[in-house]
Design a protein around this motif. Structure first.
Motif, PDB file in Angstrom:
ATOM      1  N   UNK A  32       5.419  -4.644   9.241  1.00 22.39           N
ATOM      2  CA  UNK A  32       5.409  -4.391   7.803  1.00 22.39           C
ATOM      3  C   UNK A  32       6.821  -4.567   7.263  1.00 22.39           C
ATOM      4  N   UNK A  33       6.972  -5.478   6.311  1.00 18.15           N
ATOM      5  CA  UNK A  33       8.300  -5.773   5.757  1.00 18.15           C
ATOM      6  C   UNK A  33       8.476  -5.251   4.343  1.00 18.15           C
ATOM      7  N   UNK A  34       7.394  -4.718   3.752  1.00 15.96           N
ATOM      8  CA  UNK A  34       7.514  -4.192   2.402  1.00 15.96           C
ATOM      9  C   UNK A  34       6.255  -3.489   1.958  1.00 15.96           C
ATOM     10  N   UNK A  35       6.400  -2.665   0.914  1.00 19.02           N
ATOM     11  CA  UNK A  35       5.259  -1.952   0.330  1.00 19.02           C
ATOM     12  C   UNK A  35       5.463  -1.882  -1.171  1.00 19.02           C
ATOM     13  N   UNK A  36       4.454  -2.284  -1.931  1.00 15.74           N
ATOM     14  CA  UNK A  36       4.538  -2.287  -3.397  1.00 15.74           C
ATOM     15  C   UNK A  36       3.394  -1.467  -3.990  1.00 15.74           C
ATOM     16  N   UNK A  37       3.623  -0.918  -5.168  1.00 15.76           N
ATOM     17  CA  UNK A  37       2.631  -0.064  -5.827  1.00 15.76           C
ATOM     18  C   UNK A  37       1.801  -0.799  -6.877  1.00 15.76           C
ATOM     19  N   UNK A  38       2.185  -2.024  -7.208  1.00 17.69           N
ATOM     20  CA  UNK A  38       1.415  -2.789  -8.195  1.00 17.69           C
ATOM     21  C   UNK A  38       1.608  -4.280  -7.957  1.00 17.69           C
ATOM     22  N   UNK A  39       0.769  -5.068  -8.612  1.00 17.67           N
ATOM     23  CA  UNK A  39       0.779  -6.503  -8.398  1.00 17.67           C
ATOM     24  C   UNK A  39       2.036  -7.190  -8.879  1.00 17.67           C
ATOM     25  N   UNK A  40       2.599  -6.707  -9.980  1.00 17.99           N
ATOM     26  CA  UNK A  40       3.815  -7.327 -10.521  1.00 17.99           C
ATOM     27  C   UNK A  40       4.958  -7.250  -9.512  1.00 17.99           C
ATOM     28  N   UNK A  41       5.156  -6.065  -8.947  1.00 19.73           N
ATOM     29  CA  UNK A  41       6.213  -5.906  -7.936  1.00 19.73           C
ATOM     30  C   UNK A  41       5.909  -6.747  -6.696  1.00 19.73           C
ATOM     31  N   UNK A  42       4.626  -6.855  -6.359  1.00 18.41           N
ATOM     32  CA  UNK A  42       4.235  -7.633  -5.183  1.00 18.41           C
ATOM     33  C   UNK A  42       4.596  -9.104  -5.351  1.00 18.41           C
ATOM     34  N   UNK A  43       4.324  -9.671  -6.528  1.00 20.44           N
ATOM     35  CA  UNK A  43       4.649 -11.075  -6.780  1.00 20.44           C
ATOM     36  C   UNK A  43       6.154 -11.296  -6.689  1.00 20.44           C
ATOM     37  N   UNK A  44       6.938 -10.379  -7.267  1.00 17.66           N
ATOM     38  CA  UNK A  44       8.394 -10.497  -7.192  1.00 17.66           C
ATOM     39  C   UNK A  44       8.874 -10.442  -5.743  1.00 17.66           C
ATOM     40  N   UNK A  45       8.273  -9.559  -4.968  1.00 21.25           N
ATOM     41  CA  UNK A  45       8.643  -9.450  -3.559  1.00 21.25           C
ATOM     42  C   UNK A  45       8.309 -10.742  -2.813  1.00 21.25           C
TER      43      UNK A  45
END
Length: 229
Positions: A32-45
């Motif tokens: 696991x290299x990251x965890x996001x709480x919403x789709x917007x942050x996920x796309x940026x990641x």
């Protein structure tokens, strides 16, 4: 050397995200290299960090999972996606399948089912890696690969849940030379030596495990097992 795949977990519920991370980390081929709480942050990641696999929830604030999946495809981000949702409506399933998800998990799901989803990802990667030159057979293998994994049938006396317990033993335990005795495995996973022998015969036959005999026990020879490379 075994390839390690990078995973991003996207879920607005911290507890669910933590459980999913624990499930992912049970399989040593994933990190696991990251965890996001919403789709917007996920796309940026994803735009900043190459990621192999996304565990994506459907219902989230700001940008839900379906919209996030569409953005991933629109932006040609190469990450594969496993969709996770409490929804059980057919429309959501159809939409995500049209957008090419690896698997679709309905909450609450069992650990074993989650691992099957990861196995689908691994099987697809292997199928593409092994198909340098495409022909009809290789294309058919790639397209039907996920179905084969999900509907896998085992011989009488072999259960998926018990297989996962034994596979976990090999990933979670270390020995100096990589070999483990059947007795040690039986004691650790709580099964009889006879049962372990049956399952190890199956795993040896499928090529997942190697077998050797230790004659230096001073008594009855001991059967040793090691996970195949």
């Amino acid at each position: 050397m075994q390839e390690i795949y990078k995973v991003l977990i996207v879920d607005d519920d911290p507890m669910v995200a933590m459980i999913n991370e624990q499930y992912v980390c049970k399989n040593k081929q994933f990190k696991v290299v990251g965890s996001c709480r919403n789709g917007k942050d996920a796309i940026e990641f994803l735009e900043a960090h190459p990621t192999d696999l996304v565990i994506l929830d459907v219902y989230m604030p700001d940008m839900d999972g379906l919209e996030t999946l569409k953005k991933i495809r629109e932006k040609k981000i190469s990450s594969e996606v496993i969709m996770v949702t409490a929804a059980n409506d057919v429309a959501t399933l159809e939409d995500t399948l049209h957008l090419g998800v690896i698997d679709f998990l309905i909450k609450p799901f069992a650990y074993e089912r989650f691992q099957i989803a990861l196995e689908k990802f691994l099987a697809n990667r292997k199928a593409f890696r092994d198909s340098a030159i495409l022909n009809q057979t290789s294309v058919d293998n790639i397209i039907t690969n996920s179905t084969k994994i999900a509907s896998k049938e085992y011989p009488k006396g072999i259960q998926e849940k018990t297989l996962l317990l034994i596979r976990d033993y090999f990933t979670e335990n270390i020995s100096p030379d990589g070999w483990f005795s059947g007795e040690a495995i039986a004691e650790k996973v709580g099964l009889s030596s006879v049962t372990i022998r049956r399952y190890m015969n199956f795993l040896v036959g499928s090529g997942e495990v190697e077998e050797s005999i230790n004659y230096e026990t001073g008594g009855r020879p001991s059967v040793l097992y090691k996970k195949s490379l």
